[in-house]
Scaffold this motif. Structure first.
Motif, PDB file in Angstrom:
ATOM      1  N   ARG A  34       8.813  30.756  29.593  1.00 30.89           N
ATOM      2  CA  ARG A  34       8.649  29.801  30.768  1.00 30.89           C
ATOM      3  C   ARG A  34       7.816  29.217  31.328  1.00 30.89           C
ATOM      4  O   ARG A  34       7.592  28.190  31.912  1.00 30.89           O
ATOM      5  N   ILE A  35       6.690  29.506  31.388  1.00 30.47           N
ATOM      6  CA  ILE A  35       5.345  29.626  31.581  1.00 30.47           C
ATOM      7  C   ILE A  35       4.622  29.793  30.659  1.00 30.47           C
ATOM      8  O   ILE A  35       4.275  30.224  29.911  1.00 30.47           O
ATOM      9  N   ALA A  36       3.933  28.349  30.912  1.00 31.92           N
ATOM     10  CA  ALA A  36       2.722  27.742  29.415  1.00 31.92           C
ATOM     11  C   ALA A  36       1.346  28.233  30.208  1.00 31.92           C
ATOM     12  O   ALA A  36       0.552  29.078  29.239  1.00 31.92           O
ATOM     13  N   LYS A  37       1.330  28.083  31.316  1.00 25.42           N
ATOM     14  CA  LYS A  37       0.066  28.184  32.376  1.00 25.42           C
ATOM     15  C   LYS A  37       0.259  28.036  33.281  1.00 25.42           C
ATOM     16  O   LYS A  37       0.683  27.417  33.990  1.00 25.42           O
ATOM     17  N   VAL A  64      -1.552  33.257  31.697  1.00 23.41           N
ATOM     18  CA  VAL A  64       0.288  33.121  31.696  1.00 23.41           C
ATOM     19  C   VAL A  64       0.813  34.635  32.185  1.00 23.41           C
ATOM     20  O   VAL A  64       0.382  35.274  31.841  1.00 23.41           O
ATOM     21  N   PRO A  65       1.431  34.035  34.046  1.00 23.76           N
ATOM     22  CA  PRO A  65       2.027  35.540  33.990  1.00 23.76           C
ATOM     23  C   PRO A  65       3.097  36.058  32.953  1.00 23.76           C
ATOM     24  O   PRO A  65       3.508  35.784  31.879  1.00 23.76           O
ATOM     25  N   ASP A 123      10.207  40.642  40.532  1.00 18.28           N
ATOM     26  CA  ASP A 123      10.299  40.517  39.526  1.00 18.28           C
ATOM     27  C   ASP A 123       9.903  39.437  38.087  1.00 18.28           C
ATOM     28  O   ASP A 123       9.447  39.372  37.444  1.00 18.28           O
ATOM     29  N   LEU A 124       9.830  38.023  39.271  1.00 16.04           N
ATOM     30  CA  LEU A 124      10.347  36.913  38.147  1.00 16.04           C
ATOM     31  C   LEU A 124       8.382  36.314  38.436  1.00 16.04           C
ATOM     32  O   LEU A 124       8.358  35.284  38.321  1.00 16.04           O
ATOM     33  N   ARG A 125       7.682  37.655  39.092  1.00 12.14           N
ATOM     34  CA  ARG A 125       6.567  37.044  38.868  1.00 12.14           C
ATOM     35  C   ARG A 125       6.086  35.845  39.901  1.00 12.14           C
ATOM     36  O   ARG A 125       5.010  34.857  39.360  1.00 12.14           O
ATOM     37  N   GLU A 132       5.534  24.373  32.883  1.00 12.05           N
ATOM     38  CA  GLU A 132       6.037  25.187  32.484  1.00 12.05           C
ATOM     39  C   GLU A 132       6.565  24.933  31.211  1.00 12.05           C
ATOM     40  O   GLU A 132       6.167  23.651  30.562  1.00 12.05           O
ATOM     41  N   VAL A 133       6.682  25.370  30.140  1.00 17.58           N
ATOM     42  CA  VAL A 133       7.186  25.043  28.577  1.00 17.58           C
ATOM     43  C   VAL A 133       7.561  24.238  28.039  1.00 17.58           C
ATOM     44  O   VAL A 133       7.437  24.013  26.912  1.00 17.58           O
TER      45      VAL A 133
END
Length: 237
Positions: A175-178, A168-169, A132-134, A196-197
């Motif tokens: 949370r994640i920018a790229k 981006v997931p 789920d957190l991918r 991360e952002v």
């Protein structure tokens, strides 16, 4: 004719690989020759095609052994580690950190376990929650489709005769920018970079891949050290 385009070529990004530069030269040289230009265009894969190559490569593996390096920069910290990664389907992984003796991440199919000698506790999370957190690391398990997992999927030429898939997931935009996945032309993942952002960056690089390696089932079992409590927690990335 090539010389007349020298200025145009020099404005290209210096990070183009030798292969991509060769395609560019071919395009300039064959301008006006449809057959040659069509051949050059067909040689460059699209983002979707490259993502499928990666999916196909890992979907056809039953096990994998590879060396890895892990580098983290963020929150005023810099951490660099290395070790060996073992993968076996279905859903089993072991990351053994040689730079920190005894440090492991084990995914046994039911739980993911995180432990470093000297810690006062073992961290554990259900494998279903890890999905789920991918986590970007799940691409190595070969049970996902990159194109459907990443928004804004793009393909660029890598820095060393390879390619980079970026996106981006889904569900992780806050949370994640790229996320960048370095891959070879054959679809082998060479590195994964998570930006991360908050500015933190984690990068995994892989080498010495051994497809379908013989790996004992016991490598994917984890027994908490005597006297060390187990706590359910989110995994560190």
């Amino acid at each position: 004719m090539i010389g007349s385009h020298k200025h145009k070529q020099s404005s290209r990004k210096t990070g183009l690989s030798f292969l991509a530069a060769a395609f560019l030269l071919l395009f300039v040289a064959c301008e006006g020759h449809a057959a040659l230009c069509a051949a050059a265009d067909s040689a460059a894969p699209s983002a979707a095609e490259m993502a499928k190559r990666v999916d196909d490569h890992y979907n056809h593996l039953q096990s994998l052994r590879a060396s890895f390096t892990e580098q983290y920069d963020g929150l005023g910290m810099h951490r660099s580690e290395a070790g060996v990664m073992l993968l076996r389907k279905p859903g089993r992984m072991r990351w053994e950190y040689k730079s920190t003796a005894g440090k492991v991440f084990v995914l046994d199919g039911k739980y993911a376990w995180f432990y470093t000698p000297g810690d006062t506790q073992v961290q554990r999370i259900a494998a279903s929650q890890l999905d789920d957190l991918r986590s970007p690391l799940r691409f190595l398990l070969g049970h996902t489709k990159i194109e459907s997992e990443l928004e804004g999927l793009k393909l660029s030429t890598g820095s060393s005769a390879g390619y980079t898939l970026t996106g981006v997931p889904k569900g992780q935009q806050k949370r994640i920018a790229k996320l960048s996945i370095g891959v070879s032309a054959a679809g082998v993942i060479t590195d994964i970079e998570i930006n991360e952002v908050d500015g933190a960056q984690t990068r995994f690089a892989f080498s010495d891949e051994t497809p379908n390696a013989q790996i004992p089932e016991g490598e994917f079992h984890f027994a908490p050290p005597a006297g060390v409590p187990v706590v359910d927690a989110l995994p560190p990335v």
